[in-house]
Write a protein that holds these residues in place. Structure first.
Motif, PDB file in Angstrom:
ATOM      1  N   THR A  73      18.020   0.088  -6.148  1.00  0.00           N
ATOM      2  CA  THR A  73      19.072  -0.824  -6.583  1.00  0.00           C
ATOM      3  C   THR A  73      18.818  -1.268  -8.014  1.00  0.00           C
ATOM      4  O   THR A  73      17.675  -1.623  -8.366  1.00  0.00           O
ATOM      5  CB  THR A  73      19.108  -2.061  -5.670  1.00  0.00           C
ATOM      6  OG1 THR A  73      19.274  -1.633  -4.313  1.00  0.00           O
ATOM      7  CG2 THR A  73      20.261  -2.986  -6.046  1.00  0.00           C
ATOM      8  N   ILE A  74      19.839  -1.254  -8.831  1.00  0.00           N
ATOM      9  CA  ILE A  74      19.684  -1.679 -10.221  1.00  0.00           C
ATOM     10  C   ILE A  74      19.401  -3.178 -10.270  1.00  0.00           C
ATOM     11  O   ILE A  74      20.131  -3.995  -9.699  1.00  0.00           O
ATOM     12  CB  ILE A  74      20.940  -1.326 -11.039  1.00  0.00           C
ATOM     13  CG1 ILE A  74      21.050   0.194 -11.179  1.00  0.00           C
ATOM     14  CG2 ILE A  74      20.891  -2.002 -12.412  1.00  0.00           C
ATOM     15  CD1 ILE A  74      22.263   0.652 -11.958  1.00  0.00           C
ATOM     16  N   GLU A  75      18.319  -3.515 -10.945  1.00  0.00           N
ATOM     17  CA  GLU A  75      17.899  -4.901 -11.094  1.00  0.00           C
ATOM     18  C   GLU A  75      18.466  -5.509 -12.377  1.00  0.00           C
ATOM     19  O   GLU A  75      18.830  -6.690 -12.409  1.00  0.00           O
ATOM     20  CB  GLU A  75      16.368  -4.961 -11.124  1.00  0.00           C
ATOM     21  CG  GLU A  75      15.772  -6.350 -11.132  1.00  0.00           C
ATOM     22  CD  GLU A  75      15.746  -6.980  -9.755  1.00  0.00           C
ATOM     23  OE1 GLU A  75      15.345  -8.162  -9.678  1.00  0.00           O
ATOM     24  OE2 GLU A  75      16.117  -6.324  -8.770  1.00  0.00           O
ATOM     25  N   ALA A  76      18.515  -4.720 -13.452  1.00  0.00           N
ATOM     26  CA  ALA A  76      19.007  -5.206 -14.740  1.00  0.00           C
ATOM     27  C   ALA A  76      19.440  -4.001 -15.568  1.00  0.00           C
ATOM     28  O   ALA A  76      18.989  -2.879 -15.337  1.00  0.00           O
ATOM     29  CB  ALA A  76      17.926  -6.005 -15.476  1.00  0.00           C
ATOM     30  N   VAL A  77      20.316  -4.251 -16.540  1.00  0.00           N
ATOM     31  CA  VAL A  77      20.773  -3.179 -17.429  1.00  0.00           C
ATOM     32  C   VAL A  77      20.455  -3.558 -18.871  1.00  0.00           C
ATOM     33  O   VAL A  77      20.421  -4.737 -19.233  1.00  0.00           O
ATOM     34  CB  VAL A  77      22.285  -2.903 -17.272  1.00  0.00           C
ATOM     35  CG1 VAL A  77      22.612  -2.522 -15.839  1.00  0.00           C
ATOM     36  CG2 VAL A  77      23.125  -4.107 -17.699  1.00  0.00           C
ATOM     37  N   GLY A  78      20.220  -2.531 -19.687  1.00  0.00           N
ATOM     38  CA  GLY A  78      19.937  -2.749 -21.093  1.00  0.00           C
ATOM     39  C   GLY A  78      21.205  -2.816 -21.928  1.00  0.00           C
ATOM     40  O   GLY A  78      22.327  -2.617 -21.441  1.00  0.00           O
ATOM     41  N   GLU A  79      21.008  -3.055 -23.201  1.00  0.00           N
ATOM     42  CA  GLU A  79      22.113  -3.168 -24.158  1.00  0.00           C
ATOM     43  C   GLU A  79      22.960  -1.895 -24.161  1.00  0.00           C
ATOM     44  O   GLU A  79      22.438  -0.780 -24.140  1.00  0.00           O
ATOM     45  CB  GLU A  79      21.540  -3.420 -25.549  1.00  0.00           C
ATOM     46  CG  GLU A  79      22.589  -3.579 -26.643  1.00  0.00           C
ATOM     47  CD  GLU A  79      21.963  -3.741 -28.010  1.00  0.00           C
ATOM     48  OE1 GLU A  79      22.707  -3.656 -29.015  1.00  0.00           O
ATOM     49  OE2 GLU A  79      20.728  -3.915 -28.074  1.00  0.00           O
ATOM     50  N   ALA A  85      25.906  -1.820 -13.100  1.00  0.00           N
ATOM     51  CA  ALA A  85      25.634  -3.252 -13.062  1.00  0.00           C
ATOM     52  C   ALA A  85      24.549  -3.540 -12.044  1.00  0.00           C
ATOM     53  O   ALA A  85      24.276  -2.737 -11.135  1.00  0.00           O
ATOM     54  CB  ALA A  85      26.905  -4.029 -12.701  1.00  0.00           C
ATOM     55  N   ALA A  86      23.914  -4.699 -12.207  1.00  0.00           N
ATOM     56  CA  ALA A  86      22.913  -5.130 -11.239  1.00  0.00           C
ATOM     57  C   ALA A  86      23.531  -5.127  -9.835  1.00  0.00           C
ATOM     58  O   ALA A  86      24.661  -5.564  -9.644  1.00  0.00           O
ATOM     59  CB  ALA A  86      22.397  -6.517 -11.600  1.00  0.00           C
ATOM     60  N   GLY A  87      22.783  -4.599  -8.895  1.00  0.00           N
ATOM     61  CA  GLY A  87      23.259  -4.514  -7.521  1.00  0.00           C
ATOM     62  C   GLY A  87      23.772  -3.136  -7.129  1.00  0.00           C
ATOM     63  O   GLY A  87      23.921  -2.853  -5.934  1.00  0.00           O
ATOM     64  N   ASP A  88      24.048  -2.273  -8.106  1.00  0.00           N
ATOM     65  CA  ASP A  88      24.504  -0.912  -7.782  1.00  0.00           C
ATOM     66  C   ASP A  88      23.371  -0.122  -7.133  1.00  0.00           C
ATOM     67  O   ASP A  88      22.221  -0.169  -7.582  1.00  0.00           O
ATOM     68  CB  ASP A  88      24.959  -0.179  -9.052  1.00  0.00           C
ATOM     69  CG  ASP A  88      26.298  -0.653  -9.579  1.00  0.00           C
ATOM     70  OD1 ASP A  88      27.010  -1.347  -8.835  1.00  0.00           O
ATOM     71  OD2 ASP A  88      26.618  -0.312 -10.736  1.00  0.00           O
ATOM     72  N   ARG A  89      23.711   0.607  -6.089  1.00  0.00           N
ATOM     73  CA  ARG A  89      22.768   1.513  -5.434  1.00  0.00           C
ATOM     74  C   ARG A  89      22.874   2.879  -6.104  1.00  0.00           C
ATOM     75  O   ARG A  89      23.964   3.453  -6.161  1.00  0.00           O
ATOM     76  CB  ARG A  89      23.077   1.642  -3.935  1.00  0.00           C
ATOM     77  CG  ARG A  89      23.009   0.343  -3.175  1.00  0.00           C
ATOM     78  CD  ARG A  89      23.657   0.454  -1.800  1.00  0.00           C
ATOM     79  NE  ARG A  89      23.098   1.529  -0.994  1.00  0.00           N
ATOM     80  CZ  ARG A  89      23.714   2.689  -0.747  1.00  0.00           C
ATOM     81  NH1 ARG A  89      24.929   2.929  -1.239  1.00  0.00           N
ATOM     82  NH2 ARG A  89      23.135   3.615  -0.004  1.00  0.00           N
ATOM     83  N   VAL A  90      21.745   3.404  -6.588  1.00  0.00           N
ATOM     84  CA  VAL A  90      21.821   4.635  -7.375  1.00  0.00           C
ATOM     85  C   VAL A  90      20.688   5.583  -7.033  1.00  0.00           C
ATOM     86  O   VAL A  90      19.625   5.194  -6.546  1.00  0.00           O
ATOM     87  CB  VAL A  90      21.791   4.352  -8.895  1.00  0.00           C
ATOM     88  CG1 VAL A  90      22.965   3.484  -9.314  1.00  0.00           C
ATOM     89  CG2 VAL A  90      20.473   3.729  -9.318  1.00  0.00           C
ATOM     90  N   LEU A  91      20.934   6.846  -7.321  1.00  0.00           N
ATOM     91  CA  LEU A  91      19.897   7.867  -7.459  1.00  0.00           C
ATOM     92  C   LEU A  91      19.655   7.988  -8.957  1.00  0.00           C
ATOM     93  O   LEU A  91      20.576   8.273  -9.717  1.00  0.00           O
ATOM     94  CB  LEU A  91      20.371   9.195  -6.864  1.00  0.00           C
ATOM     95  CG  LEU A  91      19.358  10.342  -6.728  1.00  0.00           C
ATOM     96  CD1 LEU A  91      19.943  11.423  -5.822  1.00  0.00           C
ATOM     97  CD2 LEU A  91      18.983  10.963  -8.055  1.00  0.00           C
ATOM     98  N   ALA A  92      18.430   7.753  -9.378  1.00  0.00           N
ATOM     99  CA  ALA A  92      18.107   7.726 -10.805  1.00  0.00           C
ATOM    100  C   ALA A  92      17.230   8.924 -11.143  1.00  0.00           C
ATOM    101  O   ALA A  92      16.101   9.024 -10.662  1.00  0.00           O
ATOM    102  CB  ALA A  92      17.386   6.430 -11.165  1.00  0.00           C
ATOM    103  N   MET A  93      17.750   9.834 -11.952  1.00  0.00           N
ATOM    104  CA  MET A  93      16.976  11.024 -12.293  1.00  0.00           C
ATOM    105  C   MET A  93      16.037  10.754 -13.459  1.00  0.00           C
ATOM    106  O   MET A  93      16.096  11.382 -14.516  1.00  0.00           O
ATOM    107  CB  MET A  93      17.905  12.199 -12.566  1.00  0.00           C
ATOM    108  CG  MET A  93      18.650  12.673 -11.323  1.00  0.00           C
ATOM    109  SD  MET A  93      17.610  12.909  -9.847  1.00  0.00           S
ATOM    110  CE  MET A  93      16.473  14.161 -10.420  1.00  0.00           C
TER     111      MET A  93
END
Length: 336
Positions: A73-79, A85-93
């Motif tokens: 789950t995304i905790e924070a996003v950069g500039e 957005a925070a809260g999105d469930r993702v597969l992160a490559m």
């Protein structure tokens, strides 16, 4: 201000699994174009063994935390990140960092999970299904109705190859290390099984393929094994067939006399999936759009996950190497 800490496997010296230790490290801060992922599961891949042992062709500077393709789950996003957005469930490559409670990943290489795809399914898809998809479609140029031989069909990439080839309308033969593993490959959708432990494999592999395929060779072979299996498999290609090399799990890097390519009008190509993520991100996104849609629709069935706690990462890696684990091996950081 005191840094917020997380647990992470840290590689300070290359060597066998177990040399690296689970340490406390600062939770990283996402930079421009990055996201911070709270990791739920990190798949354990054969390539991770090579990285930790210092045998992979691309090695990060030490110290580093290994682990490609985590889910969470995304905790924070950069500039500059506007699509996540925070809260999105993702597969992160991510190329590294997955063996940790938090991980940085490029935002443009994160793929939002459909509601019907849970973290375990996503972890089973990671790095296996995108590799298989590119081997079949980008390198193998698979056409509907052609025949595919998926070598190492009991492994993650082989199983993904079987399922994605069937979903694309191909006839599929599964290459298994023993016929005891044929049942699982057939249940995954294979139309027949080829025994890679048969005597005189150089001749017997081709004979098995032709017996299962109306006297013909196959159109596409996906090979994560190399070694003696490659030597035999290239002879099982039909006229204008394509073999895609995706790994060397058998241990030996095979060599090929190119006159054989000429006389049969066949192709042998290689796939380094990381390069596609760097050079053709739009094509990778199209791949994951299709794979995740197939998973959400139930048209492919990712393997069950054998989840190990982070502290047992070395056991997980050795079980993967020895093929002791049932299902896709992953490290669990939390309940997700």
């Amino acid at each position: 201000m005191k840094a917020v800490l997380m647990k992470a496997v840290m590689v300070r010296d290359f060597g066998a699994p177990g040399l690296a230790q689970v340490e406390e490290a600062p939770v990283p801060t996402p930079g421009p174009g990055e996201v911070l992922l709270r990791v739920a599961l990190a798949p354990v891949n054969f390539v991770d063994l090579l990285v930790i042992e210092g045998k992979y062709q691309f090695l990060p500077p030490r110290p580093f935390s290994p682990g490609k393709g985590p889910v969470g789950t995304i905790e924070a996003v950069g500039e500059g990140v506007t699509t996540l957005a925070a809260g999105d469930r993702v597969l992160a490559m991510a190329e590294q960092g997955g063996y940790a409670e938090f991980c940085l990943a490029p935002a443009d290489q994160c793929y939002v999970l459909p509601d019907a795809v849970g973290f375990e399914a996503a972890a089973a898809l990671s790095l296996a299904y995108d590799t298989a998809w590119f081997a079949l479609h980008a390198r193998g140029r698979l056409a509907e109705g052609e025949t595919v031989l998926a070598l190492g069909a009991s492994g993650a990439v082989g199983d993904a190859t079987v399922q994605l080839a069937k979903a694309a309308g191909a006839r599929v033969l599964a290459g298994v290390s023993s016929m005891a593993k044929a049942e699982a490959a057939l249940a995954a959708g294979a139309d027949g099984a080829v025994d890679l432990s048969a005597p005189d494999l150089r001749a017997s592999l081709r004979a098995q393929v032709q017996a299962l395929n109306g006297g013909r060779g196959v159109d596409v072979i996906v090979d994560p094994l190399g070694g003696d299996v490659f030597d035999a498999a290239v002879r099982a290609l039909d006229w204008c067939g394509r073999l895609v090399v995706v790994g060397f799990a058998a241990g030996r890097i095979a060599e090929l006399k190119t006159n054989y390519l000429l006389v049969k009008n066949i192709e042998v190509s290689g796939l380094q999936i990381s390069d596609y993520r760097k050079r053709r991100p739009a094509q990778v996104r199209a791949c994951f759009d299709e794979v995740l849609a197939l998973a959400a629709a139930g048209r492919i069935a990712p393997r069950p996950v054998a989840a190990y706690p982070l502290a047992d990462y070395a056991t997980a890696m050795e079980d993967l190497r020895a093929r002791r684990a049932q299902g896709r091996v992953a490290l669990r950081m939390g309940e997700g």
